[in-house]
Design an enzyme around this catalytic site. Structure first.
Site: not given
Ligand code: RIB
Length: 309
Positions: A12, A14, A140, A224, A253-254
């Site tokens: 994405n 952002d 996603e 968290g 989290g990613d």
């Molecule tokens: O986890 C954060 C991400 O969630 C953002 O970068 C946004 O694009 C969404 O996918």
């Protein structure tokens, strides 16, 4: 030898707005803070994390034929990510996320999935033909792509790691093959189990609920600022996070799940991997942005050594 991970997930652009207050319905709020466009997407953030933390990342996603995609692809190349399996869609735009970041660092995100929903099985089949150490996914992108990739990878003996973000209660967990790791955050855990993981007892109950729907060697609930709860199918243990001033929780989290996956593949020790991933997550919340906030291996290792001495 570097671990080679195929990330089948989202990309994405952002649009990040630093705000004081969320308007109520019908209200217009004038903000005097800042906004910016930054590379993001749960998949892309994880791909960047894997690459920065010393892994070899092949990123499979779909973007549009627009300027946002050009900017994202440029970044992935710069980060050393293999983009041979990123396709461009004629009709759908590149995914876009609008992110409201509050003063506390807490965020609220709305994603327009765009081309992320159009990932094709043929591209996945091609990518799964290369020699891989793991498949890594999130929720996603289109469900059929996730299920296809997971089941095909499993048939080939490739370990499958899933970060359950974003919360999507409609995802048919039962159709997934046995996983190496399944990692939801608090909201996703609540969505899938009806249990809010407010303490260790609730985490354990939630893991047993999840176990009814999904076979995973490890379930790791991201909590968290409280850390992460690791369940091995029988029992669980909490790995507390490390204290750091949070300015923006986006992508934490990613970064955490990507770091956990990579470190676990490298050392085969879930406890060590979790401590390392907590460091990557903590450093990410201490900076603004999504992909740009993710730390390198040397930064993460230095932080790890500092807090463990
Ligand atoms: O986890 C954060 C991400 O969630 C953002 O970068 C946004 O694009 C969404 O996918």
């Amino acid at each position: 030898m570097k671990k080679k991970i195929l990330v089948v997930s989202s990309a994405n652009m952002d649009m990040v707005m630093n705000i004081n207050e969320i308007p109520i319905a019908g209200e217009t709020v004038i903000e005097h803070g800042t906004y910016s466009y930054v590379p993001g997407g749960k998949g892309a953030n994880s791909a960047v994390a894997i690459s920065r933390l010393g892994g070899e990342c092949v990123f499979l996603t779909k973007v549009g034929k627009d300027a946002n995609a050009d900017a994202l692809l440029e970044l992935y190349k710069k980060e050393g990510i293999d983009i041979s399996y990123i396709k461009r869609d004629e009709s759908a735009p590149t995914g876009l996320a609008t992110i409201f970041v509050e003063k506390s660092g807490q965020n609220r995100i709305i994603v327009f999935a765009g081309a992320n929903q159009k990932i094709e099985k043929e591209t996945i089949d091609d990518a799964l033909d290369i020699s891989l150490d793991a498949l890594y996914m999130q929720f996603e992108i289109n469900h059929d792509a996730i299920l296809h990739a997971a089941n095909e990878a499993y048939k080939k003996g490739i370990p499958v790691f899933i970060d359950a973000g974003p919360a999507d209660k409609s995802f048919p967990l039962e159709k997934l093959p046995p996983l190496e790791m399944f990692s939801p955050n608090e909201t996703e855990t609540l969505g899938f189990t009806g249990i809010s993981p407010i303490d260790e007892d609730a985490c354990l109950r939630a893991c047993y609920e999840l176990k009814k729907r999904i076979k995973a060697k490890y379930t790791v609930i991201k909590l968290g600022a409280k850390g992460a709860y690791v369940f091995d199918g029988e029992d669980g243990i909490l790995f507390p996070s490390y204290e750091i001033k949070a300015v923006d929780t986006t992508a934490a989290g990613d970064a955490f799940t990507a770091a956990l996956t990579l470190k676990y593949l490298e050392c085969n020790d879930i406890a060590e991997a979790c401590r390392f991933a907590n460091c990557a997550g903590a450093l990410t919340v201490s900076r603004h942005g999504a992909s740009s906030a993710i730390p390198s291996f040397s930064e993460t290792q230095a932080f790890f050594e500092k807090i463990n001495k």
